[in-house]
Design a protein around this motif. Sequence first.
Motif, short mmCIF file in Angstrom:
data_model
loop_
_atom_site.label_atom_id
_atom_site.label_comp_id
_atom_site.label_asym_id
_atom_site.label_seq_id
_atom_site.Cartn_x
_atom_site.Cartn_y
_atom_site.Cartn_z
N VAL A 149 0.87 -1.18 0.00
CA VAL A 149 0.00 0.00 0.00
C VAL A 149 0.91 1.23 0.00
O VAL A 149 2.08 1.15 0.36
CB VAL A 149 -0.94 0.04 1.23
CG1 VAL A 149 -1.96 -1.09 1.16
CG2 VAL A 149 -0.15 -0.04 2.52
N LEU A 152 1.06 3.16 5.16
CA LEU A 152 0.59 2.19 6.14
C LEU A 152 -0.47 2.81 7.05
O LEU A 152 -0.46 4.01 7.31
CB LEU A 152 1.76 1.68 6.99
CG LEU A 152 2.82 0.86 6.25
CD1 LEU A 152 4.00 0.56 7.19
CD2 LEU A 152 2.23 -0.43 5.71
N ARG A 153 -1.38 1.96 7.52
CA ARG A 153 -2.45 2.37 8.43
C ARG A 153 -3.21 3.56 7.86
O ARG A 153 -3.33 4.62 8.47
CB ARG A 153 -1.90 2.68 9.83
CG ARG A 153 -1.30 1.47 10.50
CD ARG A 153 -0.67 1.81 11.84
NE ARG A 153 -1.67 2.30 12.80
CZ ARG A 153 -2.51 1.53 13.51
NH1 ARG A 153 -2.48 0.23 13.36
NH2 ARG A 153 -3.36 2.07 14.36
N ASP A 157 -4.82 0.00 3.35
CA ASP A 157 -5.00 -1.21 4.15
C ASP A 157 -6.41 -1.29 4.76
O ASP A 157 -6.96 -2.38 4.93
CB ASP A 157 -3.92 -1.38 5.22
CG ASP A 157 -3.53 -0.09 5.92
OD1 ASP A 157 -4.32 0.86 5.87
OD2 ASP A 157 -2.43 -0.04 6.50
N THR A 158 -7.02 -0.14 5.05
CA THR A 158 -8.38 -0.16 5.59
C THR A 158 -9.37 -0.75 4.59
O THR A 158 -10.20 -1.60 4.94
CB THR A 158 -8.82 1.26 5.98
OG1 THR A 158 -7.95 1.77 6.99
CG2 THR A 158 -10.25 1.26 6.52
N VAL A 160 -8.57 -2.57 1.86
CA VAL A 160 -8.17 -3.95 1.52
C VAL A 160 -8.75 -4.90 2.55
O VAL A 160 -9.28 -5.97 2.21
CB VAL A 160 -6.63 -4.09 1.47
CG1 VAL A 160 -6.23 -5.56 1.41
CG2 VAL A 160 -6.07 -3.36 0.24
N ARG A 161 -8.69 -4.54 3.82
CA ARG A 161 -9.29 -5.39 4.86
C ARG A 161 -10.79 -5.54 4.66
O ARG A 161 -11.36 -6.60 4.93
CB ARG A 161 -8.98 -4.81 6.25
CG ARG A 161 -7.55 -4.98 6.71
CD ARG A 161 -7.41 -4.64 8.19
NE ARG A 161 -6.03 -4.78 8.66
CZ ARG A 161 -5.17 -3.77 8.78
NH1 ARG A 161 -5.56 -2.54 8.48
NH2 ARG A 161 -3.94 -3.98 9.21
N ARG A 175 -0.04 -8.96 6.11
CA ARG A 175 1.11 -8.10 6.38
C ARG A 175 1.18 -7.03 5.29
O ARG A 175 1.30 -7.34 4.11
CB ARG A 175 2.41 -8.91 6.39
CG ARG A 175 3.66 -8.04 6.59
CD ARG A 175 4.92 -8.88 6.72
NE ARG A 175 6.09 -8.05 6.81
CZ ARG A 175 6.89 -7.73 5.78
NH1 ARG A 175 6.63 -8.23 4.58
NH2 ARG A 175 7.94 -6.96 5.94
N PHE A 176 1.11 -5.77 5.70
CA PHE A 176 1.17 -4.67 4.76
C PHE A 176 2.56 -4.05 4.74
O PHE A 176 3.21 -3.91 5.79
CB PHE A 176 0.14 -3.59 5.13
CG PHE A 176 -1.29 -4.03 4.91
CD1 PHE A 176 -1.84 -3.99 3.64
CD2 PHE A 176 -2.06 -4.48 5.97
CE1 PHE A 176 -3.16 -4.39 3.43
CE2 PHE A 176 -3.37 -4.87 5.78
CZ PHE A 176 -3.93 -4.84 4.50
N GLU A 178 4.88 -0.72 2.84
CA GLU A 178 4.68 0.58 2.21
C GLU A 178 5.56 0.72 0.97
O GLU A 178 6.78 0.53 1.03
CB GLU A 178 5.01 1.68 3.22
CG GLU A 178 4.62 3.07 2.78
CD GLU A 178 4.72 4.07 3.92
OE1 GLU A 178 3.80 4.12 4.76
OE2 GLU A 178 5.72 4.81 3.97
N TRP A 197 -2.35 -2.98 -3.49
CA TRP A 197 -3.47 -2.09 -3.78
C TRP A 197 -2.89 -0.93 -4.57
O TRP A 197 -1.95 -0.27 -4.14
CB TRP A 197 -4.11 -1.56 -2.50
CG TRP A 197 -4.98 -0.38 -2.81
CD1 TRP A 197 -6.10 -0.37 -3.58
CD2 TRP A 197 -4.76 0.98 -2.40
NE1 TRP A 197 -6.61 0.92 -3.67
CE2 TRP A 197 -5.80 1.75 -2.96
CE3 TRP A 197 -3.80 1.60 -1.61
CZ2 TRP A 197 -5.90 3.13 -2.74
CZ3 TRP A 197 -3.90 2.97 -1.40
CH2 TRP A 197 -4.95 3.72 -1.96
N ASP A 307 -10.37 -1.68 12.80
CA ASP A 307 -9.00 -2.07 12.48
C ASP A 307 -7.97 -1.54 13.47
O ASP A 307 -6.77 -1.80 13.33
CB ASP A 307 -8.63 -1.57 11.08
CG ASP A 307 -9.42 -2.28 9.99
OD1 ASP A 307 -9.88 -3.41 10.24
OD2 ASP A 307 -9.58 -1.70 8.90
#
Length: 321
Positions: A149, A152-153, A157-158, A160-161, A175-176, A178, A197, A307
């Motif tokens: 991504v 991060l955070r 990732d939001t 994708v989850r 596991r993400f 950057e 993503w 999350d």
Amino acid sequence: MRRLITSAIAATLLLGVAACGSTDDTADGDGGSGGPDRVKVGAIPIVDVAPLYLGKEKGFFRDRGIELDVVNTTGGAAAVPGVVSGEFDFAFGNVVSLVLARSQRLPLKAIAVGNSSTGKADADFGGIVVPPGSPIQTAADLAGRTVAVNNLRNVGDTTVRASIRKAGGDATKVRFVELPFPDMPAAVAAKRVDAAWIVEPFFTVARNQGARMIAANFVDTAPNMTVAAYFTTEKTIAEKGDLTRRFAAAIETSLKYATEHPDEARKILLSYTKIEPAVTEQITLPAWPTEINRESVPVMADLMVTDGLLKEKVDVSELLP
């Protein structure tokens, strides 16, 4: 990203959110000398901000007394401290970055929509891709895998989850890592990550190199989701209200023009991205409405609590125009 937000808070405490703009505080009309106000805007160089560049080229900002300087950022997480510290007058940032900033009591407020999902799973301007020959078939298969991504955070990732949950997978087992968007096609092709993503124009570049889309994460998250907005500080709105209104009006005109003239929106990409002209004809453009989808923002805020990005819910009405 927490480090960036913390830096922004420190800047707020030290400066009192002073100097929140490169224009003179006393000049809220014509720059104080009969000329236009020079305005610095932070924006990530992706297809999402094509209306910004198109509006500059067409003179929509100049017509409203604004001389626009666009400065590249890596994403909303970097744009937030830039606005708070006064490096940028305004910036383009995703909704997650803005909600996070608001949760840290940073006095930021959206002033105009940035872009939105098309709402079409088979024709959105981004998605989750995997390398050619990957055994991953759906977002549920991302459990235990590495996904790239840009920040991060954050919004990547939001969402994708959200896709993983919708597909019935375990969103806590991913596991993400950057990576800047321009680096993602090569990382996917070389299988340095299991998935990424990615958004246009790099989304099309990756697929042209054999990457396969497995999920449209924005569509999975909320219908016609507002992805990003243009924002500034409450101080700028209070002290430079006329400038803020003129900037927002120019953005709205630019968004409408880009929607009505997609060929020109594609062409302007060549002025600020390093993509081949042929690729601009293949990409899927995002939606550029003139209003924020106010129903999708709370959905994102709730996912952030789920999350662990937020400890408690944020009143997003304070953030929205």
